[in-house]
Design an enzyme around this catalytic site. Structure first.
Site, PDB file in Angstrom:
ATOM      1  N   ARG A  97      42.019 -26.094 -44.365  1.00 13.79           N
ATOM      2  CA  ARG A  97      42.956 -25.469 -45.317  1.00 13.79           C
ATOM      3  C   ARG A  97      42.669 -23.979 -45.499  1.00 13.79           C
ATOM      4  O   ARG A  97      43.593 -23.179 -45.611  1.00 13.79           O
ATOM      5  CB  ARG A  97      42.918 -26.212 -46.662  1.00 13.79           C
ATOM      6  CG  ARG A  97      44.053 -25.768 -47.580  1.00 13.79           C
ATOM      7  CD  ARG A  97      44.196 -26.658 -48.797  1.00 13.79           C
ATOM      8  NE  ARG A  97      43.043 -26.561 -49.671  1.00 13.79           N
ATOM      9  CZ  ARG A  97      42.849 -27.325 -50.741  1.00 13.79           C
ATOM     10  NH1 ARG A  97      43.723 -28.270 -51.051  1.00 13.79           N
ATOM     11  NH2 ARG A  97      41.785 -27.187 -51.490  1.00 13.79           N
ATOM     12  N   LYS A 143      45.643 -21.136 -50.749  1.00 12.83           N
ATOM     13  CA  LYS A 143      44.760 -20.960 -51.918  1.00 12.83           C
ATOM     14  C   LYS A 143      44.357 -19.488 -51.999  1.00 12.83           C
ATOM     15  O   LYS A 143      43.261 -19.094 -51.619  1.00 12.83           O
ATOM     16  CB  LYS A 143      43.554 -21.906 -51.791  1.00 12.83           C
ATOM     17  CG  LYS A 143      43.046 -22.374 -53.134  1.00 12.83           C
ATOM     18  CD  LYS A 143      42.186 -23.605 -52.985  1.00 12.83           C
ATOM     19  CE  LYS A 143      41.332 -23.867 -54.185  1.00 12.83           C
ATOM     20  NZ  LYS A 143      42.033 -24.126 -55.425  1.00 12.83           N
ATOM     21  N   GLU A 196      53.787 -28.495 -59.368  1.00 10.74           N
ATOM     22  CA  GLU A 196      52.421 -28.981 -59.596  1.00 10.74           C
ATOM     23  C   GLU A 196      51.934 -28.606 -60.970  1.00 10.74           C
ATOM     24  O   GLU A 196      52.641 -27.988 -61.761  1.00 10.74           O
ATOM     25  CB  GLU A 196      51.473 -28.584 -58.479  1.00 10.74           C
ATOM     26  CG  GLU A 196      51.231 -27.116 -58.338  1.00 10.74           C
ATOM     27  CD  GLU A 196      50.283 -26.821 -57.179  1.00 10.74           C
ATOM     28  OE1 GLU A 196      49.458 -27.664 -56.808  1.00 10.74           O
ATOM     29  OE2 GLU A 196      50.376 -25.690 -56.657  1.00 10.74           O
TER      30      GLU A 196
HETATM   31  N1  PLP Z   1      46.852 -27.293 -56.701  1.00 10.25           N
HETATM   32  C1  PLP Z   1      46.228 -26.163 -57.019  1.00 10.25           C
HETATM   33  C2  PLP Z   1      47.037 -24.991 -57.409  1.00 10.25           C
HETATM   34  C3  PLP Z   1      44.824 -26.110 -56.992  1.00 10.25           C
HETATM   35  O1  PLP Z   1      44.178 -24.997 -57.329  1.00 10.25           O
HETATM   36  C4  PLP Z   1      44.097 -27.248 -56.609  1.00 10.25           C
HETATM   37  C5  PLP Z   1      42.650 -27.208 -56.503  1.00 10.25           C
HETATM   38  O2  PLP Z   1      42.091 -26.992 -55.483  1.00 10.25           O
HETATM   39  C6  PLP Z   1      44.814 -28.404 -56.276  1.00 10.25           C
HETATM   40  C7  PLP Z   1      46.178 -28.396 -56.339  1.00 10.25           C
HETATM   41  C8  PLP Z   1      44.100 -29.635 -55.842  1.00 10.25           C
HETATM   42  O3  PLP Z   1      43.659 -29.526 -54.517  1.00 10.25           O
HETATM   43  P1  PLP Z   1      42.374 -30.311 -54.022  1.00 10.25           P
HETATM   44  O4  PLP Z   1      42.618 -31.737 -54.318  1.00 10.25           O
HETATM   45  O5  PLP Z   1      42.326 -30.052 -52.566  1.00 10.25           O
HETATM   46  O6  PLP Z   1      41.231 -29.758 -54.766  1.00 10.25           O
HETATM   47  C1  COI Z   2      39.599 -26.997 -57.484  1.00 12.08           C
HETATM   48  O1  COI Z   2      40.012 -28.054 -57.949  1.00 12.08           O
HETATM   49  O2  COI Z   2      38.684 -26.944 -56.666  1.00 12.08           O
HETATM   50  C2  COI Z   2      40.206 -25.735 -57.857  1.00 12.08           C
HETATM   51  O3  COI Z   2      40.094 -24.803 -57.105  1.00 12.08           O
HETATM   52  C3  COI Z   2      40.924 -25.665 -59.131  1.00 12.08           C
HETATM   53  C4  COI Z   2      40.539 -24.561 -60.037  1.00 12.08           C
HETATM   54  C5  COI Z   2      39.174 -24.626 -60.600  1.00 12.08           C
HETATM   55  C6  COI Z   2      40.957 -23.230 -59.562  1.00 12.08           C
END
Ligand code: PLP
Ligand code: COI
Length: 340
Positions: free
Chosen positions: A81, A184, A220
């Protein structure tokens, strides 16, 4: 340990650890992995990360298992990612193998900060990449710094695994319709600060964003994806303006393993009338149950949890995911990497 850490009462915050790891992209290639004890970075005053937001990051976790072993959850997914994020804003992608090596090295070096089994806490791993060469015109940098820091963390939402309320506020968008939402990128989080703080002031744990083009579909949930259970089906928004969550992907797989139907599709705001359970899902949030969703523009309140408790399917999914991360349940999908 300098000072005893109160593992059971950790918040989701920063605590210094022993080491971070760094790698520079210079002269067209990535260098060797460097280990640092400094909590600071020295940057050129015209670095692109400072002026034009050329910065991307990741978030993943390491857990101390029942058997005492340390497991990192799905690091290859985060590696891939962050490559997509890099390509998205014209940064240099770090090879997947180098990412994995850096993650395993930084966790191993800071092993004493991996919280004990049973504490509910974990070691949060935060990789980030910065454009570091000088540029005054709006152009990508030619040099990059990839850095990984770690810090022990507790639950993201203070209540832990208890329903919290979230809200819809159409005046705020996090990202543009064809913008950077699926990467991200630090700037997305800067763009979400006003809405997030506003929601917190009103007593909500997060904002449930709508699609920025039509404001018709759910997008989201602040720093997490949104999932809901409707008539026994797992539903989650399909959108080009949300981050493809690794937690959501994992929960969808676990749901399928349990024989639960999964639908990744547009979800209208009105459909919230018909949902039985909901959660904000992500690395930091894990699967945080949602109690109520308040639409602050229409005044409509969607009550998801009638008894103030998490629903049965969200609970089962949460427990299965945690069980795999903690080495209590067999990792049949090969999601965990044991740190030697
Ligand atoms: N959406 C956003 C905007 C986020 O910052 C995160 C955190 O990483 C997620 C979703 C969830 O992603 P993940 O499950 O890969 O941590
Ligand atoms: C995560 O869930 O790892 C995130 O990056 C979310 C947040 C702390 C920015």
């Amino acid at each position: 340990m300098d000072k005893e850490i109160d593992w059971k009462n950790l918040s989701f915050g920063y605590m210094p650890t022993d080491y971070n790891v760094r790698c520079y992209f210079r002269d067209g290639k990535w260098g060797d992995i460097e280990v640092s004890q400094s909590e600071e970075v020295n940057l050129h005053i015209a670095a692109t990360c400072l002026h034009y937001g050329q910065e991307i990051f990741e978030g993943l976790k390491a857990f101390r298992g029942k058997d005492g072993k340390v497991r990192v959850f799905r690091l290859e997914e985060n590696a891939k990612r962050i490559c997509e994020s890099a390509k998205g804003i014209l940064m240099q992608p770090l090879p997947v193998e180098k990412f994995k090596e850096m993650v395993l090295k930084v966790v191993s070096l800071n092993e004493r900060f991996v919280p004990p089994y049973g504490s509910g806490a974990s070691l949060y791993i935060r990789p980030l990449e910065l454009g570091i060469s000088a540029q005054v015109g709006v152009k990508p940098a030619s040099e990059y710094l990839f850095l990984i820091l770690v810090t022990p963390v507790g639950p993201y939402f203070k209540t832990g695994f208890k329903p919290t309320n979230i809200c819809i506020m159409r005046r705020y968008d996090r990202v543009a319709p064809n913008g950077t939402g699926l990467w991200k990128v630090g700037g997305n989080y800067a763009a979400s600060l006003t809405a997030g703080e506003h929601a917190h002031e009103l007593g909500y744990s997060a904002v449930l964003y709508l699609d920025p083009k039509e404001k018709k579909y759910l997008d989201e949930c602040g720093p997490a994806n949104f999932i809901a259970i409707k008539n026994g089906v797992y539903i989650t928004p399909a959108s080009q303006s949300i981050l493809p969550s690794i937690t959501n992907k994992s929960l969808m797989q676990l749901a399928e393993d349990m024989g639960i139907k999964v639908e990744c599709r547009h979800i209208t705001v009105d459909e919230l009338e018909q949902i039985d359970e909901a959660a904000a899902v992500g690395t930091a949030a894990v699967a945080s149950p949602v109690g109520e969703i308040d639409d602050l523009d229409t005044g409509k309140k969607y009550i998801v949890s009638k008894d103030g408790q998490p629903g049965p399917i969200v609970t089962r999914l949460y427990e299965t995911l945690r069980g795999i991360q903690l080495g209590e349940i067999e990792d049949t999908h090969g999601w965990c990497t044991v740190v030697e």
